[in-house]
Scaffold this motif. Structure first.
Motif, mmCIF file in Angstrom:
data_model
loop_
_atom_site.group_PDB
_atom_site.id
_atom_site.type_symbol
_atom_site.label_atom_id
_atom_site.label_comp_id
_atom_site.label_asym_id
_atom_site.label_seq_id
_atom_site.Cartn_x
_atom_site.Cartn_y
_atom_site.Cartn_z
ATOM 1 N N GLU A 291 0.758 -1.329 -0.111
ATOM 2 C CA GLU A 291 -0.351 -0.379 0.110
ATOM 3 C C GLU A 291 0.814 1.570 -0.279
ATOM 4 O O GLU A 291 0.624 2.129 -0.550
ATOM 5 N N THR A 292 1.601 1.045 0.736
ATOM 6 C CA THR A 292 2.721 2.577 0.417
ATOM 7 C C THR A 292 3.895 2.582 -0.553
ATOM 8 O O THR A 292 3.830 3.652 -1.258
ATOM 9 N N ALA A 293 4.176 1.379 -1.161
ATOM 10 C CA ALA A 293 4.446 1.571 -2.502
ATOM 11 C C ALA A 293 3.854 2.453 -2.745
ATOM 12 O O ALA A 293 4.053 3.492 -4.489
ATOM 13 N N ARG A 294 2.463 1.565 -3.368
ATOM 14 C CA ARG A 294 1.540 2.335 -4.680
ATOM 15 C C ARG A 294 1.194 3.639 -3.734
ATOM 16 O O ARG A 294 0.946 4.977 -4.904
ATOM 17 N N ALA A 295 1.013 3.780 -3.018
ATOM 18 C CA ALA A 295 0.244 5.281 -3.098
ATOM 19 C C ALA A 295 1.813 6.209 -2.954
ATOM 20 O O ALA A 295 1.430 7.251 -3.440
ATOM 21 N N THR A 296 2.934 5.617 -3.253
ATOM 22 C CA THR A 296 4.048 6.677 -3.358
ATOM 23 C C THR A 296 4.134 6.882 -5.114
ATOM 24 O O THR A 296 4.257 8.117 -5.058
ATOM 25 N N LEU A 297 3.449 6.136 -5.944
ATOM 26 C CA LEU A 297 3.928 5.987 -7.180
ATOM 27 C C LEU A 297 3.473 7.130 -7.620
ATOM 28 O O LEU A 297 3.393 7.889 -8.453
ATOM 29 N N LEU A 298 1.806 7.014 -7.269
ATOM 30 C CA LEU A 298 0.737 8.500 -7.248
ATOM 31 C C LEU A 298 0.958 9.551 -6.720
ATOM 32 O O LEU A 298 1.131 10.687 -7.357
ATOM 33 N N ALA A 299 1.878 9.594 -6.061
ATOM 34 C CA ALA A 299 2.178 10.957 -5.293
ATOM 35 C C ALA A 299 3.305 11.393 -5.767
ATOM 36 O O ALA A 299 3.111 12.194 -6.116
#
Lengths: 269, 277
Positions: free
Chosen positions: A247-255
């Motif tokens: 989830e952290t990695a996915r949110a980072t991509l979006l950020a």
């Protein structure tokens, strides 16, 4: 010994770093007898510092333009001349092209900043890293054409992230801005708080400028894998393998996408 | 553009910020000192020649060296001296070129303080006369900063300058910062040494910064002149009548302009207080 012989050796050593190194070593056996005679009574350590001084003056204008605060930190710690002496001994005369001159100086400065001797020079690495990132991005912006990226798509497992501009990531221990403020106020550089963080330097292609964003370690890992070939799914899998939560990695991509650092494209374009 | 130097003038060594400063503060300085070497590669600097009163400074003649300046170099120096109607050419009492280890000419690209002995003295006297004839301009010589004792030297730099002035009618470009550097690095008290110099021969004065690093004092045109330099300036003004005082704040394009303005005012005040204005 004649005046002419002394001038010959001094002038030759000031343009020939190998000769200067040789006469600095009193035990050197292979010194030409003329050199040995011309160097008699010469303070070779001071001559080497003078070579460093000349090198520093020759770099002044260019380095003050691109690495001004790194020079100020070196001066603050009283090591500017010895660094430029080492630079002369390692590289000889300065390169003619500005970019080569700066690159060579950066190599010397990085080598010095990473040395054991420099560990006591608080703030040097941070200021150097900061100015080096600015320099590298300005060079990338000047030298490379960043094509208008193909049509964006939404994030998906198959979408391929692509950088929109040159980026560099750095680990910063004390904020360079705070270190420069301390220099301006003639305060010890330790007065800049120790707050380790990752900083992303992003080139702004249209404005030909650099912006900085404080980022997480995960963002560094993600950006390190963005190469115009790997799809989101592969990048996420690799980052998770390195210990990040999905989830952290996915949110980072979006950020990173929201911050206009990357955009997503489908693999066929 | 010719300027009268009947009364002492105050100028700035050329740097990138100088034209802008001059246009924002008309009358702040009387002239620009232009380095010959800068004219060779900086078209912006060359554009000022003829439009602003200019004094030519040079670091290429290698007047204390063993290699004579080439005809081409002398031709260029003469060209610029004529173009700018310079009242004199300031040159370093130093060498830039020397015979290399294999007989070739080595150009250091930077002025180096020479061995100080009678043979250098003879060489300097002869070279100065030769170049003055060729250039058709007066040459004044600048004391170089002495960072270490040069082998073959048999006298101090101050004795050398005294001897030079005793044997010739030479006038001096007295660089106060170089003087402080030489005195400190030689273990000589500058306040006492200055009084023993031929101050009446000073035609032009230079002021710039001094730094201390690695147990040595160094020249620094990126820093303002230290307090001690202004004390020496007052001592000089009490005993001589220089035609020009030049601030050499030209190693940093971002030199703080408020410091430049304050120091120019300070020089003008010193001139007024010593009856030179």
């Amino acid at each position: 010994m004649s005046t002419e012989a002394n001038m010959t050796v001094m002038a030759s050593a000031l343009v020939d770093s190998k000769l200067l190194s040789a006469i600095q070593n009193p035990l050197a056996q292979d010194l030409n007898p003329d050199v040995r005679a011309g160097a008699e009574g010469l303070d070779s350590q001071k001559l080497a510092l003078f070579a460093g001084f000349i090198t520093m003056v020759r770099h002044n204008n260019d380095l003050f333009q691109h690495l001004p605060n790194t020079l100020r930190v070196l001066r603050h710690y009283g090591v500017e001349l010895s660094v430029f002496r080492d630079h002369f001994l390692a590289t000889g005369r300065p390169a003619k092209l500005l970019a080569d001159k700066i690159e060579r100086a950066l190599t010397t400065l990085r080598h010095f900043a990473d040395s054991r001797r420099a560990t006591r020079f608080v703030g040097l690495r941070d200021v150097l890293t900061h100015e080096e990132c600015h320099w590298r991005i300005s060079q990338d912006l000047a030298n490379y054409h960043y094509p208008v990226p193909p049509a964006r798509v939404g994030v998906s497992a198959r979408a391929i992230p692509q950088k929109l501009a040159p980026t560099y990531v750095a680990r910063i221990m004390r904020a360079p801005e705070k270190l420069v403020a301390a220099l301006n106020e003639r305060q010890p550089l330790r007065s800049a708080a120790y707050r380790p963080h990752y900083r992303l330097y992003v080139g702004d292609v249209r404005a030909c400028a650099v912006r900085t964003i404080r980022v997480t370690r995960c963002a560094c890992q993600v950006l390190g894998l963005v190469d115009r070939r790997r799809a989101c799914a592969e990048i996420l899998a690799l980052v998770v393998r390195e210990g990040q939560r999905l989830e952290t990695a996915r949110a980072t991509l979006l950020a990173l996408s929201d911050a206009d650092v990357i955009s997503f494209h489908n693999g066929t374009t | 553009m010719r300027l009268s130097f009947e009364h002492p003038r105050v100028g700035l060594a050329y740097a990138g910020y100088v034209p802008g400063l001059m246009s924002r503060h008309a009358g702040l300085i009387d002239y620009i000192e232009m380095a010959f070497e800068r004219l060779q590669h900086d078209p912006q600097a060359a554009l000022l020649v003829g439009k602003t009163p200019t004094v030519l400074h040079c670091a290429s003649l290698s007047i204390a060296g063993t290699v004579s300046a080439s005809d081409a170099l002398l031709g260029e120096v003469r060209h610029w001296a004529t173009q700018m109607a310079t009242p004199w050419i300031g040159e370093h009492l130093a060498f830039v070129t020397a015979i290399g280890l294999h007989g070739e000419t080595v150009n250091v690209g930077y002025t180096v303080a020479p061995p100080l002995n009678p043979s250098s003295l003879e060489r300097v006297i002869a070279a100065r006369h030769r170049y003055e004839r060729t250039l058709d301009h007066q040459i004044i010589l600048e004391n170089p900063p002495q960072y270490f004792r040069v082998p073959s030297s048999t006298m101090t730099q101050f004795d050398f300058i005294r001897a030079l002035c005793a044997e010739t009618d030479l006038e001096l470009l007295f660089d106060i910062s170089h003087f402080l550097i030489t005195a400190r690095n030689s273990g000589i008290d500058p306040q006492r040494a200055v009084r023993k110099l031929p101050l009446d021969r000073i035609r032009e004065v230079h002021l710039s910064g001094v730094r201390y690093e690695m147990q040595t004092y160094w020249d620094d045109h990126g820093e303002p002149a230290p307090e001690e330099a202004f004390l020496v300036l007052r001592e000089i003004l009490a005993h001589s009548r220089p035609s020009a005082i030049t601030l050499e704040y030209n190693w940093c394009a971002l030199f703080p302009e408020d410091v430049v303005q304050a120091d120019i005012q300070r020089v003008r005040q010193s001139l007024a207080e010593t009856g030179h204005a």
